[in-house]
Write a protein that holds these residues in place. Structure first.
Motif, PDB file in Angstrom:
ATOM      1  N   PRO A 168      32.895  -0.805 -37.245  1.00  0.00           N
ATOM      2  CA  PRO A 168      31.423  -0.768 -37.196  1.00  0.00           C
ATOM      3  C   PRO A 168      30.863  -0.934 -35.790  1.00  0.00           C
ATOM      4  CG  PRO A 168      32.195  -2.825 -38.175  1.00  0.00           C
ATOM      5  CD  PRO A 168      33.389  -1.937 -38.072  1.00  0.00           C
ATOM      6  N   THR A 175      28.540   1.927 -34.258  1.00  0.00           N
ATOM      7  CA  THR A 175      27.154   1.589 -33.900  1.00  0.00           C
ATOM      8  C   THR A 175      26.855   1.930 -32.444  1.00  0.00           C
ATOM      9  OG1 THR A 175      27.116  -0.183 -35.536  1.00  0.00           O
ATOM     10  CG2 THR A 175      25.462  -0.258 -33.783  1.00  0.00           C
ATOM     11  N   ILE A 207      24.143   4.626 -30.835  1.00  0.00           N
ATOM     12  CA  ILE A 207      23.175   4.179 -29.827  1.00  0.00           C
ATOM     13  C   ILE A 207      23.300   5.026 -28.564  1.00  0.00           C
ATOM     14  CG2 ILE A 207      22.589   2.281 -28.269  1.00  0.00           C
ATOM     15  CD1 ILE A 207      23.322   0.359 -30.541  1.00  0.00           C
ATOM     16  N   TYR A 267      23.972   7.504 -40.825  1.00  0.00           N
ATOM     17  CA  TYR A 267      23.586   6.220 -41.390  1.00  0.00           C
ATOM     18  C   TYR A 267      23.531   6.229 -42.918  1.00  0.00           C
ATOM     19  CZ  TYR A 267      22.484   3.428 -37.276  1.00  0.00           C
ATOM     20  OH  TYR A 267      22.579   2.682 -36.141  1.00  0.00           O
TER      21      TYR A 267
END
Length: 290
Positions: free
Chosen positions: A193, A197, A201, A255
């Motif tokens: 994760p 993530t 970003i 997502y």
């Protein structure tokens, strides 16, 4: 879930080896699959279209490419290579775990890493060309003074962390440490994760950086007036609009839990003690008898 009560040690070892090799994709419903592949198709159109538009823009409107003897033309490598590295290759690298649902984990990881590595020379050369074009210009143009350049530094820094993670941590955890898959599963699962993530970003920051770059270039390069060069303005705006569309599509695809690959328990093993050893593809833990 597969129960392994009474299974010998050789069968348990086989299950341990297969837990990494097997595909970890989950099935989607027909309606979800149709929506998913339509969205992926739109994202592919935007990524290929954006790369084609930036090439057309610099060749047709910005006089093509040059090297250090022509600083203004050398700058034209910058938008093309940055779009190619940050948007095209990195975007496809992030979609690997969504698209190739029939492939096993190792195949997906190799392709994901390969696409990330393809982005590295694009970003490195693209960064060199922008500094060269500024320093060799007559008179020289200051470096790192604009919002675009500041966002670019942050984006490149995050990308460097991603590549370092992929090459160093990824290499040791997914290759060398697979000889002890049971002992490293929780460690590897915890990294997933974080890596995902920071990847998203970085991609979103790259889009924001590119949009500010197009805005900056439009104001400085179109010195005769933005409204006086409508055709080129449309090409620039189309690229920025494609980036905005990609931010929406990629954010939704990456997502949304309905498009994620699901993980399922692989086996339950009865050790000599009064407990069950539960293996999943991300965690290994003991569950006591109730």
């Amino acid at each position: 879930m597969v129960s392994c009560r009474g299974v010998g040690s050789s069968s348990v070892s086989l299950l341990l080896r297969r837990s990494h090799r097997d595909s970890y994709g989950g099935e989607m419903s027909t309606s979800s699959s149709m929506i998913f592949y339509c969205l992926v198709f739109l994202a592919e159109i935007l990524m290929f279209g954006l790369l084609s538009l930036v090439l057309f823009w610099v060749v047709y409107y910005r006089d093509g490419f040059g090297w250090q003897d022509e600083p203004k033309k050398e700058f034209n490598f910058h938008p093309v290579l940055m779009i190619c590295g940050f948007i095209f290759f990195m975007g496809h690298a992030m979609l690997v775990y969504r698209l190739f649902r029939c492939c096993n984990k190792l195949t997906a990881k190799i392709l994901h890493t390969f696409l990330y590595l393809m982005a590295v020379p694009c970003i490195v050369v693209g960064t060199i060309t922008v500094f060269d074009s500024h320093n060799l210009n007559d008179p020289p143009i200051p470096n790192l003074y604009s919002l675009h350049s500041w966002l670019g530094v942050v984006t490149i820094g995050l990308f460097a962390l991603q590549v370092t993670h992929t090459l160093v941590v990824g290499f040791f955890s997914f290759w060398l440490l697979l000889c002890c898959e049971q002992g490293t599963a929780r460690f590897r699962a915890g990294l997933v994760p974080i890596h995902a993530t920071f990847g998203i970003i970085t991609f979103m920051l790259a889009i924001a950086t590119a949009v500010t770059g197009y805005t900056e270039k439009a104001f400085f390069a179109l010195s005769t007036g933005y409204s006086q060069r409508v055709e080129e303005a449309w090409v620039i705006n189309a690229q920025a609009a494609s980036l905005a569309g990609l931010a929406i599509l990629m954010g939704f695809l990456l997502y949304s839990s309905r498009y994620a690959r699901s993980t399922h328990p692989v086996a339950i093993i009865d050790p000599p003690s009064n407990s069950h050893y539960v293996m999943t593809q991300k965690t290994y833990y003991y569950r006591e008898h109730e």
